[in-house]
Design a protein around this motif. Structure first.
Motif, PDB file in Angstrom:
ATOM      1  N   GLU A 278       4.252   5.791  -5.467  1.00 22.66           N
ATOM      2  CA  GLU A 278       4.489   6.065  -6.859  1.00 22.66           C
ATOM      3  C   GLU A 278       3.962   7.335  -7.236  1.00 22.66           C
ATOM      4  O   GLU A 278       4.350   7.904  -8.188  1.00 22.66           O
ATOM      5  CB  GLU A 278       3.748   4.818  -7.504  1.00 22.66           C
ATOM      6  CG  GLU A 278       4.579   3.777  -7.704  1.00 22.66           C
ATOM      7  CD  GLU A 278       3.853   2.423  -8.225  1.00 22.66           C
ATOM      8  OE1 GLU A 278       2.780   2.398  -8.721  1.00 22.66           O
ATOM      9  OE2 GLU A 278       4.082   1.069  -7.787  1.00 22.66           O
ATOM     10  N   THR A 279       2.612   7.650  -6.633  1.00 22.98           N
ATOM     11  CA  THR A 279       2.063   9.120  -7.254  1.00 22.98           C
ATOM     12  C   THR A 279       2.367  10.066  -6.173  1.00 22.98           C
ATOM     13  O   THR A 279       1.814  11.278  -6.772  1.00 22.98           O
ATOM     14  CB  THR A 279       0.542   8.495  -7.227  1.00 22.98           C
ATOM     15  OG1 THR A 279       0.066   8.144  -5.896  1.00 22.98           O
ATOM     16  CG2 THR A 279       0.172   7.565  -8.234  1.00 22.98           C
ATOM     17  N   CYS A 280       2.670   9.999  -5.032  1.00 25.96           N
ATOM     18  CA  CYS A 280       2.912  11.139  -4.196  1.00 25.96           C
ATOM     19  C   CYS A 280       4.237  11.611  -3.812  1.00 25.96           C
ATOM     20  O   CYS A 280       5.033  11.042  -3.403  1.00 25.96           O
ATOM     21  CB  CYS A 280       2.177  10.589  -2.899  1.00 25.96           C
ATOM     22  SG  CYS A 280       2.455  12.389  -1.586  1.00 25.96           S
TER      23      CYS A 280
ATOM     24  N   CYS B 138       5.321  12.566  -0.263  1.00 28.83           N
ATOM     25  CA  CYS B 138       5.559  11.254   0.733  1.00 28.83           C
ATOM     26  C   CYS B 138       7.028  10.914   0.182  1.00 28.83           C
ATOM     27  O   CYS B 138       7.870  10.242   1.021  1.00 28.83           O
ATOM     28  CB  CYS B 138       4.725  10.338   0.597  1.00 28.83           C
ATOM     29  SG  CYS B 138       3.248  11.024   1.580  1.00 28.83           S
ATOM     30  N   SER B 139       7.244  10.586  -1.107  1.00 31.04           N
ATOM     31  CA  SER B 139       8.252   9.972  -1.708  1.00 31.04           C
ATOM     32  C   SER B 139       9.494  10.876  -1.297  1.00 31.04           C
ATOM     33  O   SER B 139      10.518  10.509  -0.914  1.00 31.04           O
ATOM     34  CB  SER B 139       8.239   9.645  -3.062  1.00 31.04           C
ATOM     35  OG  SER B 139       9.111  10.213  -3.870  1.00 31.04           O
ATOM     36  N   ALA B 140       9.601  12.267  -1.369  1.00 29.76           N
ATOM     37  CA  ALA B 140      10.560  12.868  -0.837  1.00 29.76           C
ATOM     38  C   ALA B 140      10.837  12.994   0.689  1.00 29.76           C
ATOM     39  O   ALA B 140      11.971  12.990   1.158  1.00 29.76           O
ATOM     40  CB  ALA B 140      10.248  14.556  -1.415  1.00 29.76           C
ATOM     41  N   ILE B 141       9.706  12.792   1.371  1.00 33.56           N
ATOM     42  CA  ILE B 141       9.963  12.759   2.857  1.00 33.56           C
ATOM     43  C   ILE B 141      10.507  11.339   3.230  1.00 33.56           C
ATOM     44  O   ILE B 141      11.319  11.161   4.056  1.00 33.56           O
ATOM     45  CB  ILE B 141       8.676  12.852   3.675  1.00 33.56           C
ATOM     46  CG1 ILE B 141       8.133  14.376   3.391  1.00 33.56           C
ATOM     47  CG2 ILE B 141       8.738  12.433   4.964  1.00 33.56           C
ATOM     48  CD1 ILE B 141       6.534  14.502   3.760  1.00 33.56           C
ATOM     49  N   LEU B 142      10.154  10.245   2.471  1.00 32.81           N
ATOM     50  CA  LEU B 142      10.740   8.795   2.601  1.00 32.81           C
ATOM     51  C   LEU B 142      12.365   9.141   2.463  1.00 32.81           C
ATOM     52  O   LEU B 142      13.303   8.711   3.159  1.00 32.81           O
ATOM     53  CB  LEU B 142      10.135   7.995   1.739  1.00 32.81           C
ATOM     54  CG  LEU B 142      10.782   6.617   1.810  1.00 32.81           C
ATOM     55  CD1 LEU B 142      10.707   5.956   3.319  1.00 32.81           C
ATOM     56  CD2 LEU B 142      10.368   5.742   0.891  1.00 32.81           C
TER      57      LEU B 142
ATOM     58  N   GLN C 217       0.768  -1.211  -0.049  1.00 32.15           N
ATOM     59  CA  GLN C 217      -0.141   0.046   0.073  1.00 32.15           C
ATOM     60  C   GLN C 217       0.761   1.288  -0.136  1.00 32.15           C
ATOM     61  O   GLN C 217       0.745   2.219  -0.810  1.00 32.15           O
ATOM     62  CB  GLN C 217      -0.914   0.062   1.281  1.00 32.15           C
ATOM     63  CG  GLN C 217      -1.931  -0.846   1.176  1.00 32.15           C
ATOM     64  CD  GLN C 217      -2.886  -0.771   2.407  1.00 32.15           C
ATOM     65  OE1 GLN C 217      -2.500  -0.324   3.537  1.00 32.15           O
ATOM     66  NE2 GLN C 217      -4.113  -1.131   2.237  1.00 32.15           N
ATOM     67  N   ILE C 218       1.906   1.405   0.880  1.00 34.34           N
ATOM     68  CA  ILE C 218       2.786   2.472   0.921  1.00 34.34           C
ATOM     69  C   ILE C 218       3.421   2.640  -0.454  1.00 34.34           C
ATOM     70  O   ILE C 218       3.636   3.634  -0.919  1.00 34.34           O
ATOM     71  CB  ILE C 218       3.789   2.362   2.047  1.00 34.34           C
ATOM     72  CG1 ILE C 218       2.942   2.247   3.367  1.00 34.34           C
ATOM     73  CG2 ILE C 218       4.742   3.351   2.013  1.00 34.34           C
ATOM     74  CD1 ILE C 218       3.916   1.968   4.577  1.00 34.34           C
TER      75      ILE C 218
END
Lengths: 209, 81
Positions: free
Chosen positions: B33-35, B38-42, B27-28
């Protein structure tokens, strides 16, 4: 950091107790870093942490016959270090602004991350620049104590959750929650500061700050 | 089921440590893939974890080990044979 070797530890302890005292140097050597950084995270003063680390090593030697082997040797050593550090903090508490239990696990707090899309990665090579190391140390030192300890043991000394929990005298769940919050606080604090160390990259979607 | 950003942040630390179960991880991953946020935060959180773990950030004070073992020698001597 190298994980301790239980068989070496057990054999070493047996021989030290039987009279080969000089072996204690080899027994304690792999634990030195963790002892120092745990104490540094509690005391936030290099000289005090070093003195406390020496006291810890002496207490470990004097109490070696008490080690039962139901935890790893290093874990046992770190709980002695923690007691040494907490004892010193209690003595100094009246002089401290931050009380020992100022922050508790159930406290909410704001752990919203920083939304900087322009910073994703600073290469480790950037640590050649002294100021980057200083920024990282300062950010960790600014964390509330219960988070600082966990970051020091989990992320810097690379101890596992269980060992960290035993050394700090808290549950494994608390270690996970604290580590999560600590990392979130670090990300938020460091994002604006680390941006300058990141290599220039193409702006995605044109909205990177 | 689609999960929101806040849900992703709650699990970022466990995700980095590989401690989320396969269902949640999937799910994450779909969310990431689209956010972009969140991907930058990760990425940035993972980067912080990597940087602070670098041996150059926290070094023992110079001479720490020598002083420790000198003091231990005195103690070992005192303890007798």
């Amino acid at each position: 950091m190298t994980a301790s070797n239980p068989e070496f530890d057990t054999d070493c302890i047996r021989r030290i107790l039987a009279g080969e005292k000089q072996l204690f140097h080899e027994l304690i050597r792999p634990c030195e870093r963790s002892i120092y950084f745990l104490l540094y995270s509690l005391l936030r003063n290099e000289a005090e942490a070093e003195d406390a680390a020496q006291e810890t090593a002496i207490k470990v030697f004097r109490n070696l016959h008490m080690f039962r082997g139901d935890s790893q040797f290093r874990t046992w050593v770190l709980s002695i270090a923690r007691n040494e550090g907490l004892g010193r903090l209690r003595k100094a508490e009246s002089r401290r602004e931050e009380s020992l239990d100022a922050i508790t696990d159930d406290q909410g707090g704001d752990y919203t991350p920083a939304f900087l899309t322009s910073w994703r990665e600073v290469p480790a090579a950037a640590l050649e620049r002294k100021e980057l190391g200083a920024i990282l140390r300062k950010a960790i030192e600014a964390l509330p104590e219960i988070y600082r300890n966990v970051v020091l043991l989990r992320d810097i000394e690379e101890m596992d959750v269980r060992e960290t929990a035993v050394a700090l005298g808290v549950s494994e769940g608390a270690v996970k929650v604290r580590l999560h919050r600590a990392r979130a606080l670090l990300q938020r604090d460091l994002a604006p500061k680390l941006k300058g160390f990141a290599p220039k990259r193409a702006r995605l979607f044109g909205w990177g700050a | 089921m689609r999960i929101d950003c806040k849900h992703v942040w709650e699990h970022i630390s466990a995700y980095i440590d590989g401690e989320v179960d396969a269902g949640l991880r999937a799910q994450i991953d779909r969310h990431l893939e689209t956010c972009e946020i969140c991907s930058a935060i990760l990425d940035s959180t993972r980067n912080v974890v990597v940087l602070v773990a670098d041996g150059r950030v926290f070094e023992l004070p110079a001479g720490f080990s020598e002083r420790l073992h000198t003091r231990l020698d005195k103690e070992l001597e005192r303890a007798g044979p």
